[in-house]
Motif scaffolding. Structure first.
Motif, mmCIF file in Angstrom:
data_model
loop_
_atom_site.group_PDB
_atom_site.id
_atom_site.type_symbol
_atom_site.label_atom_id
_atom_site.label_comp_id
_atom_site.label_asym_id
_atom_site.label_seq_id
_atom_site.Cartn_x
_atom_site.Cartn_y
_atom_site.Cartn_z
ATOM 1 N N SER A 177 4.374 17.196 74.819
ATOM 2 C CA SER A 177 5.266 18.388 74.849
ATOM 3 C C SER A 177 6.650 17.761 74.801
ATOM 4 C CB SER A 177 5.181 19.279 76.077
ATOM 5 O OG SER A 177 5.392 18.534 77.226
ATOM 6 N N LEU A 178 7.378 18.445 74.270
ATOM 7 C CA LEU A 178 8.940 18.046 74.248
ATOM 8 C C LEU A 178 9.929 18.376 75.326
ATOM 9 C CD1 LEU A 178 9.705 19.523 70.562
ATOM 10 C CD2 LEU A 178 9.198 17.033 71.036
ATOM 11 N N LEU A 179 9.555 19.308 75.908
ATOM 12 C CA LEU A 179 10.261 19.659 77.376
ATOM 13 C C LEU A 179 9.896 18.537 78.664
ATOM 14 C CD1 LEU A 179 12.213 21.837 78.758
ATOM 15 C CD2 LEU A 179 10.498 22.849 79.566
ATOM 16 N N ARG A 180 10.501 17.919 78.984
ATOM 17 C CA ARG A 180 10.487 16.774 80.147
ATOM 18 C C ARG A 180 11.408 16.742 81.312
ATOM 19 N NH1 ARG A 180 5.336 14.714 79.166
ATOM 20 N NH2 ARG A 180 4.697 14.618 76.980
ATOM 21 N N VAL A 181 10.968 16.381 82.213
ATOM 22 C CA VAL A 181 11.843 16.059 83.422
ATOM 23 C C VAL A 181 12.386 14.686 83.229
ATOM 24 C CG1 VAL A 181 12.270 15.478 85.766
ATOM 25 C CG2 VAL A 181 10.769 17.464 85.083
ATOM 26 N N HIS A 182 13.763 14.437 82.986
ATOM 27 C CA HIS A 182 14.344 13.042 82.947
ATOM 28 C C HIS A 182 15.026 12.733 83.995
ATOM 29 C CE1 HIS A 182 16.865 9.993 81.080
ATOM 30 N NE2 HIS A 182 16.124 10.310 79.920
ATOM 31 N N HIS A 183 14.747 11.311 84.274
ATOM 32 C CA HIS A 183 15.219 10.817 85.560
ATOM 33 C C HIS A 183 16.503 9.760 85.038
ATOM 34 C CE1 HIS A 183 15.265 7.174 88.400
ATOM 35 N NE2 HIS A 183 15.512 8.166 89.281
ATOM 36 N N GLU A 184 17.687 9.873 85.840
ATOM 37 C CA GLU A 184 18.979 8.982 85.550
ATOM 38 C C GLU A 184 19.027 8.121 86.735
ATOM 39 O OE1 GLU A 184 20.629 8.941 83.123
ATOM 40 O OE2 GLU A 184 20.253 10.663 81.928
ATOM 41 N N HIS A 185 18.590 6.895 86.419
ATOM 42 C CA HIS A 185 18.356 5.774 87.500
ATOM 43 C C HIS A 185 19.692 5.660 88.445
ATOM 44 C CE1 HIS A 185 17.785 2.213 89.485
ATOM 45 N NE2 HIS A 185 18.754 1.495 88.928
ATOM 46 N N GLU A 186 20.970 5.665 87.618
ATOM 47 C CA GLU A 186 22.290 5.444 88.058
ATOM 48 C C GLU A 186 22.811 6.604 89.116
ATOM 49 O OE1 GLU A 186 21.550 5.841 84.711
ATOM 50 O OE2 GLU A 186 21.796 3.728 84.166
ATOM 51 N N ASN A 187 22.197 7.737 88.981
ATOM 52 C CA ASN A 187 22.530 8.769 89.855
ATOM 53 C C ASN A 187 21.292 8.747 91.102
ATOM 54 O OD1 ASN A 187 24.407 9.560 88.241
ATOM 55 N ND2 ASN A 187 23.289 11.403 87.674
ATOM 56 N N CYS A 188 20.331 8.036 91.255
ATOM 57 C CA CYS A 188 19.512 8.093 92.059
ATOM 58 C C CYS A 188 19.738 7.349 93.435
ATOM 59 C CB CYS A 188 18.037 7.574 91.594
ATOM 60 S SG CYS A 188 16.522 7.453 92.712
ATOM 61 N N THR A 189 19.570 8.065 94.682
ATOM 62 C CA THR A 189 19.922 7.315 95.982
ATOM 63 C C THR A 189 18.767 7.110 96.707
ATOM 64 O OG1 THR A 189 20.194 9.410 96.990
ATOM 65 C CG2 THR A 189 22.405 8.481 96.052
ATOM 66 N N ALA A 190 17.521 7.144 96.108
ATOM 67 C CA ALA A 190 16.154 6.724 96.741
ATOM 68 C C ALA A 190 16.073 7.511 97.805
ATOM 69 C CB ALA A 190 16.098 5.289 97.008
ATOM 70 N N CYS A 191 16.407 8.660 97.919
ATOM 71 C CA CYS A 191 15.903 9.779 98.889
ATOM 72 C C CYS A 191 14.457 9.991 99.149
ATOM 73 C CB CYS A 191 16.674 10.765 99.051
ATOM 74 S SG CYS A 191 16.349 12.065 97.797
ATOM 75 N N MET A 192 13.730 9.972 98.016
ATOM 76 C CA MET A 192 12.487 10.335 97.713
ATOM 77 C C MET A 192 11.853 11.749 98.057
ATOM 78 S SD MET A 192 11.242 7.811 96.456
ATOM 79 C CE MET A 192 11.607 6.045 96.083
#
Length: 270
Positions: free
Chosen positions: A203-218
């Motif tokens: 499928s084309l619709l995906r969740v995308h992760h931006e590493h630069e914004n992540c604060t590892a809160c989990m």
């Protein structure tokens, strides 16, 4: 109030979708409304456009059944939709069992059950074994094996025609997910989810992760029913490519850093 709605926007949208679909099936049976007639295995929109569950039809083919042309057309529509757009969205946006398992998951988090059971005692690959086994049994028994015992079908029939054994299916799944195995039914056993995982990987619709914004809160992994698909969190700026992602949007909702968002697969964001 606005912040609360925004925080749970996908959850609210999913509940509206699930309840509306079940209501339309109920209304067709009770009052003759023809907008959506049938059930999750075989439906018609406005008594014209066919929709057929591909997994159910696979079982019927394995059992030796002759499939009608309109059923094949319904399969093509469903497969193309989930393969190109929806991914495994059936599990989180359509299936009524999701409301039960989400409730179990919520209670597990609130009472700290997940901390007690830190390791999952079962493999998520069980659903694929059940899928294959159901086709084999269908071949030898001459009928759609899983459809005969499916809790999804029991609960849906219960909602449409009166709960009956649907109550038992609801209670068993709820207690199993609550006390035995986290995301036990949808995340480990259900072959319907396994089937949509296989076609949803395209499928084309995906969740995308931006590493630069992540604060590892989990927080994302805590609420995700398929947390293994978020392996890139804190590591890489890439989309979730696994077909096992249900596109439920819970990870996007809880991420306060805007590190997770829906996007189109392979779309380069500036």
């Amino acid at each position: 109030m606005i912040n609360l709605i925004s925080k749970h926007r996908f959850l609210i949208a999913r509940r509206v979708s699930q309840i509306t679909i079940m209501f339309l099936y109920f209304a067709a049976n009770a009052w003759g409304f023809n907008f959506l007639m049938g059930n999750l295995s075989s439906s018609k929109i406005l008594n014209t456009i066919p929709l057929s569950d591909p997994y159910a039809v696979l079982q019927m083919l394995a059992a030796g059944a002759v499939i009608a042309t309109d059923v094949i057309g319904g399969v093509i529509i469903i497969v193309l939709f989930y393969m190109l757009i929806g991914g495994r969205a059936f599990c989180s946006w359509v299936c009524p069992v999701n409301m039960i398992t989400d409730l179990s998951n919520y209670i597990r988090r609130k009472f700290g059950f997940n901390k007690i059971q830190k390791r999952q005692p079962a493999s998520r690959n069980i659903r694929y074994y059940v899928l294959v086994l159901s086709l084999i049994i269908s071949f030898f028994m001459g009928y759609a094996a899983f459809e005969f015992i499916s809790p999804v079908a029991m609960i849906q029939r219960g909602i449409i025609f009166g709960l009956g054994f649907g109550w038992a299916a609801i209670l068993i799944i709820f207690l199993f997910d609550l006390f035995v195995l986290k995301n036990g039914w949808c995340g480990h056993i259900c072959p319907i989810g396994g089937f949509y995982s296989l076609i949803g990987r395209f499928s084309l619709l995906r969740v995308h992760h931006e590493h630069e914004n992540c604060t590892a809160c989990m927080k994302c992994k805590e609420v995700c029913p398929e947390s293994q698909v978020l392996f890139m969190v804190t590591k890489n700026s890439i989309p979730v490519t696994s077909g096992e992602c249900t596109n439920c949007g819970r990870c996007v909702e809880v991420c306060e850093d805007e590190a997770l968002n829906f996007s189109i697969k392979n779309f380069k964001r500036k």
